[in-house]
Design a protein around this motif. Structure first.
Motif, short mmCIF file in Angstrom:
data_model
loop_
_atom_site.label_atom_id
_atom_site.label_comp_id
_atom_site.label_asym_id
_atom_site.label_seq_id
_atom_site.Cartn_x
_atom_site.Cartn_y
_atom_site.Cartn_z
N PHE A 138 -26.94 10.52 -33.82
CA PHE A 138 -26.46 9.82 -34.87
C PHE A 138 -27.86 9.28 -35.64
CE2 PHE A 138 -24.46 6.59 -37.68
CZ PHE A 138 -23.40 7.16 -37.71
N PRO A 139 -28.18 9.59 -36.81
CA PRO A 139 -29.44 8.86 -37.51
C PRO A 139 -29.34 7.63 -38.17
CG PRO A 139 -28.90 10.74 -38.69
CD PRO A 139 -27.87 10.57 -37.66
N PRO A 188 -35.84 3.45 -22.30
CA PRO A 188 -36.86 4.68 -22.02
C PRO A 188 -37.55 5.30 -23.21
CG PRO A 188 -34.55 5.62 -22.08
CD PRO A 188 -34.35 4.07 -22.17
N ARG A 189 -37.08 4.79 -24.34
CA ARG A 189 -37.67 5.02 -25.73
C ARG A 189 -37.35 6.50 -25.67
NH1 ARG A 189 -40.49 0.80 -28.35
NH2 ARG A 189 -40.11 -0.64 -27.59
N ASP A 190 -36.21 7.00 -25.49
CA ASP A 190 -35.56 8.25 -25.45
C ASP A 190 -34.47 8.47 -26.55
OD1 ASP A 190 -35.14 11.19 -24.97
OD2 ASP A 190 -34.07 10.65 -23.38
N PHE A 191 -35.02 9.05 -27.66
CA PHE A 191 -33.98 9.30 -29.08
C PHE A 191 -33.91 10.57 -29.13
CE2 PHE A 191 -36.96 5.53 -29.44
CZ PHE A 191 -35.91 4.67 -28.93
N PRO A 192 -32.80 11.30 -28.51
CA PRO A 192 -32.68 12.72 -28.76
C PRO A 192 -32.45 13.23 -30.18
CG PRO A 192 -30.59 11.61 -28.01
CD PRO A 192 -31.79 10.53 -27.78
N ILE A 248 -38.85 7.06 -39.82
CA ILE A 248 -38.15 7.35 -38.67
C ILE A 248 -36.76 7.35 -38.86
CG2 ILE A 248 -40.04 6.54 -36.97
CD1 ILE A 248 -38.45 4.12 -36.53
N GLY A 249 -36.20 7.65 -39.97
CA GLY A 249 -34.78 7.60 -40.46
C GLY A 249 -34.17 8.83 -39.87
N ASP A 250 -34.74 9.76 -39.43
CA ASP A 250 -34.17 11.03 -38.72
C ASP A 250 -33.93 10.85 -37.40
OD1 ASP A 250 -36.82 11.16 -38.19
OD2 ASP A 250 -36.86 13.27 -38.22
N LYS A 251 -34.44 9.76 -36.62
CA LYS A 251 -34.30 9.67 -35.41
C LYS A 251 -32.89 8.85 -35.03
CE LYS A 251 -38.78 8.87 -33.78
NZ LYS A 251 -39.74 8.05 -32.94
N THR A 267 -25.05 1.67 -22.82
CA THR A 267 -25.10 2.97 -23.28
C THR A 267 -26.29 3.15 -24.20
OG1 THR A 267 -22.70 3.28 -23.51
CG2 THR A 267 -23.80 4.72 -24.53
N HIS A 268 -26.55 2.44 -25.09
CA HIS A 268 -27.57 2.75 -25.92
C HIS A 268 -28.83 1.90 -25.65
CE1 HIS A 268 -23.99 3.35 -28.44
NE2 HIS A 268 -24.70 4.11 -28.96
N ALA A 269 -28.92 1.11 -24.97
CA ALA A 269 -30.09 0.15 -24.56
C ALA A 269 -30.66 1.07 -23.30
CB ALA A 269 -29.65 -1.25 -24.28
N LYS A 270 -29.60 1.05 -22.40
CA LYS A 270 -30.10 1.76 -21.21
C LYS A 270 -30.48 3.11 -21.26
CE LYS A 270 -27.59 0.80 -17.26
NZ LYS A 270 -26.47 0.83 -16.41
N LYS A 271 -29.91 4.09 -22.07
CA LYS A 271 -29.99 5.43 -22.05
C LYS A 271 -30.97 6.00 -23.20
CE LYS A 271 -25.65 6.82 -20.38
NZ LYS A 271 -24.27 7.52 -20.56
N ALA A 272 -31.29 5.02 -24.29
CA ALA A 272 -32.12 5.34 -25.29
C ALA A 272 -33.26 4.36 -25.47
CB ALA A 272 -31.23 5.77 -26.55
N MET A 273 -32.97 3.15 -25.47
CA MET A 273 -33.95 1.97 -25.94
C MET A 273 -34.96 1.63 -25.03
SD MET A 273 -31.24 -0.28 -28.10
CE MET A 273 -32.14 -1.40 -28.98
#
Length: 203
Positions: free
Chosen positions: A147-148, A139-143, A188-191, A131-137
């Motif tokens: 959850f910051p 592609p470096r896509d942090f919506p 980058i604490g709000d990411k 989930t987190h690695a595949k969808k965010a880490m």
């Protein structure tokens, strides 16, 4: 009597103090923090961890079932928070570990997508990887508005507090909290918290 159900994540001590205070006023309290993704909240498929006695749980479980597909009685008041903090801290630790390994592997010549696919077929597979690695880490896509870092650090702090109260040395939570604090210090604490990989990749 009136029942108050708290779905937020708090310290265990706070949940139990609130329950005691409300009991003095004739009110009944249950802690029922939730887990899983934003989409799970939309779909009504959250995991809800409840701290209450069995009789109260029987009363509130059908209502919680409208929000969650898995509603678990974890024990007396406060135990919902215990399980939620364990759940979240394990996730934050896993995401930090994946961040280190992903950056290391990429610098050594393995693409993040390949790493996730290959590790996903072995014993290193996990929800965090898929989930987190595949969808965010990868592609470096942090919506935005996900959850910051600050929320992660708050929950880890509650876990450290509980571990110390229970006589357990929280070495890993303390170590991983340094990463999330470093992310906040780096601006980058709000990411979305999997952006911790950016802290690892700066070294």
């Amino acid at each position: 009597g009136t029942v108050i159900v708290d779905l937020s994540t708090t310290s265990v001590a706070e949940a139990r103090a609130v329950a005691a205070s409300l009991a003095d006023k004739g009110l009944v309290f249950a802690d029922a923090p939730v887990a899983r993704t934003r989409q799970a909240a939309i779909d009504g498929t959250l995991s809800i961890m409840v701290g209450a006695d069995a009789a109260l749980f029987a009363r509130i479980a059908p209502l919680l079932g409208y929000m969650g597909s898995d509603v678990t009685l974890c024990g007396e008041v406060g135990c919902g928070q215990v399980v939620k903090l364990v759940n979240n801290t394990l996730l934050f630790e896993q995401v930090a570990a994946i961040a280190e390994m992903m950056v290391m592997a990429e610098r050594a010549g393995v693409a993040p997508e390949t790493l996730i696919q290959a590790v996903g077929l072995g014993s290193g597979n996990s929800f965090a990887l898929q989930t987190h690695a595949k969808k965010a880490m990868a592609p470096r896509d942090f919506p935005a508005k996900a959850f910051p870092m600050a929320y992660a650090l708050k929950d880890i702090g509650y876990t450290i507090e509980l571990a110390e109260q229970m006589g357990v040395e929280p070495r890993l939570p303390r170590l991983v909290s340094e990463y999330y604090q470093a992310a906040i210090d780096a601006g980058i604490g709000d990411k979305y918290f999997p952006a911790i990989i950016e802290v690892v990749d700066r070294k």
